[in-house]
Motif scaffolding. Sequence first.
Motif, PDB file in Angstrom:
ATOM      1  N   ASN A   1       0.880  -1.166   0.000  1.00 40.53           N
ATOM      2  CA  ASN A   1       0.000   0.000   0.000  1.00 40.53           C
ATOM      3  C   ASN A   1       0.918   1.217   0.000  1.00 40.53           C
ATOM      4  OD1 ASN A   1      -2.727  -1.155   0.151  1.00 40.53           O
ATOM      5  ND2 ASN A   1      -2.010  -2.008   2.088  1.00 40.53           N
TER       6      ASN A   1
ATOM      7  N   MET B   1       1.628   0.870 -14.379  1.00 41.56           N
ATOM      8  CA  MET B   1       1.398   1.674 -13.176  1.00 41.56           C
ATOM      9  C   MET B   1       1.240   3.159 -13.515  1.00 41.56           C
ATOM     10  SD  MET B   1       4.140  -0.240 -10.655  1.00 41.56           S
ATOM     11  CE  MET B   1       3.550   0.519  -9.139  1.00 41.56           C
TER      12      MET B   1
ATOM     13  N   GLY C   1      -1.106   2.230  -8.061  1.00 38.23           N
ATOM     14  CA  GLY C   1      -0.977   0.814  -7.752  1.00 38.23           C
ATOM     15  C   GLY C   1      -1.586  -0.052  -8.847  1.00 38.23           C
TER      16      GLY C   1
ATOM     17  N   GLY D   1       6.111   0.420  -6.291  1.00 38.31           N
ATOM     18  CA  GLY D   1       4.949   0.181  -5.438  1.00 38.31           C
ATOM     19  C   GLY D   1       4.935   1.072  -4.215  1.00 38.31           C
TER      20      GLY D   1
ATOM     21  N   LYS E   1      -2.862   0.300  -4.027  1.00 37.36           N
ATOM     22  CA  LYS E   1      -2.294  -1.031  -3.746  1.00 37.36           C
ATOM     23  C   LYS E   1      -1.601  -1.607  -4.971  1.00 37.36           C
ATOM     24  CE  LYS E   1      -4.935  -4.780  -3.153  1.00 37.36           C
ATOM     25  NZ  LYS E   1      -5.824  -5.775  -2.497  1.00 37.36           N
ATOM     26  N   THR E   2      -0.399  -2.118  -4.753  1.00 31.69           N
ATOM     27  CA  THR E   2       0.353  -2.818  -5.795  1.00 31.69           C
ATOM     28  C   THR E   2       0.543  -4.264  -5.382  1.00 31.69           C
ATOM     29  OG1 THR E   2       1.523  -0.826  -6.515  1.00 31.69           O
ATOM     30  CG2 THR E   2       2.546  -2.947  -7.047  1.00 31.69           C
TER      31      THR E   2
END
Length: 419
Positions: A7, A342, A363, A381, A387-388
């Motif tokens: 996160n 991304m 993410g 990330g 979120k990733t």
Amino acid sequence: MRKIIINGGKPLSGEVAVSGAKNSVVALIPAIILADDIVTLDGVPAISDVDSLIDIMVSMGAKVNRDGETLEIDPRGVKDVPMPYGKINSLRASYYFYGSLLGRFGQAVVGLPGGCDLGPRPIDLHLKAFEAMGASISYEGESMRLATDGEPIHGAHIYMDTVSVGATINTMIAAAKAKGRTVIENAAREPEIIDVATLLNNMGAHIRGAGTDVIVIEGVETLHGTRHQVIPDRIEAGTYIAMAAAVGQGIRVTNVLYEHLESYIAKLEEMGVRMTVEEDSIFVEAQENLKAVSVKTSPYPGFATDLQQPITPLLLTAQGRGAIVDTIYEKRVNHVPEMARMGADISVVGSQIVYNGPNQLSGAQVKATDLRAGAALVIAGLMAQGKTEITNIEFILRGYSNIIEKLTALGADIQLVEE
């Protein structure tokens, strides 16, 4: 399946310690086969490549004790047996067993090496050196056999057609117990080569010139036990310095040897990264107004190919347009489409990577395609909003010791989950 979930968008601060060098230890462990007594390594990183090497050593008859970062190996029980393909195929550095087994037994049967897919990485330079030292080469299924027909290998004058860290180290290991003198010209100069030479010399070898382009080895009959401190991992250090500049609010990276990172640090300074170099650490301040630069990798002491991917997320924060050219591994571009997923303005154009910045990453679900690409995605990330999820994380765990714990201690919201 295991994956890393981050996160991102959280500022990080504190202190992170660099572990022992992966690219050293994967050669140091096979080299210990040459010893006639116990060898102890300090500063051994907790990475899966080390786990695989220990399994291989035990399967060959070595006694191994591991206590934290200390690894004690008794190689006296090692037998000349064919080495298992499965473990060998999982790591590139398995080829160092060619040199150590040739030096000890005059022959070796070893599964063909694996590792990250970074384009052509032939081992012909290794084989050319071994042939010059009296070994013949044949193939048996998925294994390679090197043998000297009962005679010990002998010294030789070897010119490396291209600069190769692996071939330089492997030749040096084999030559340590060869009969006579071996001269390696156009040798690679990386710090890891000096580290392996230091271990061998502490075991009783006679090696001069490691760290220059001409290395001379006078073969000896026996090598004894010793204790050796693994050098800090300059690639891990460079990775955490890039991360600190990208998302840090003041991070000190410790156990760093500045002289191993001079060209990398110079490129960061060109970008405008503010940092303070101390005796064995580098303090990286919070950054602003970084300038886009272009990067071109080259053999040591140039900009390391292994740091090309980890610096990429930091480059994406900079103002302007830049390019990355990797002259060592042509296929080291697989992180680019993952970062584009991304939201990064980055693409492969011909033989180079081109980017425009600054970028705000978001993410996404991404995949680590190799070790250093995985490290780049971890930094991305941490930078990204949201979120990733990173899959294929086995690559990352091959080379970054306790990465989840280290980043968590800096304030990252990162976890490894198993499904």
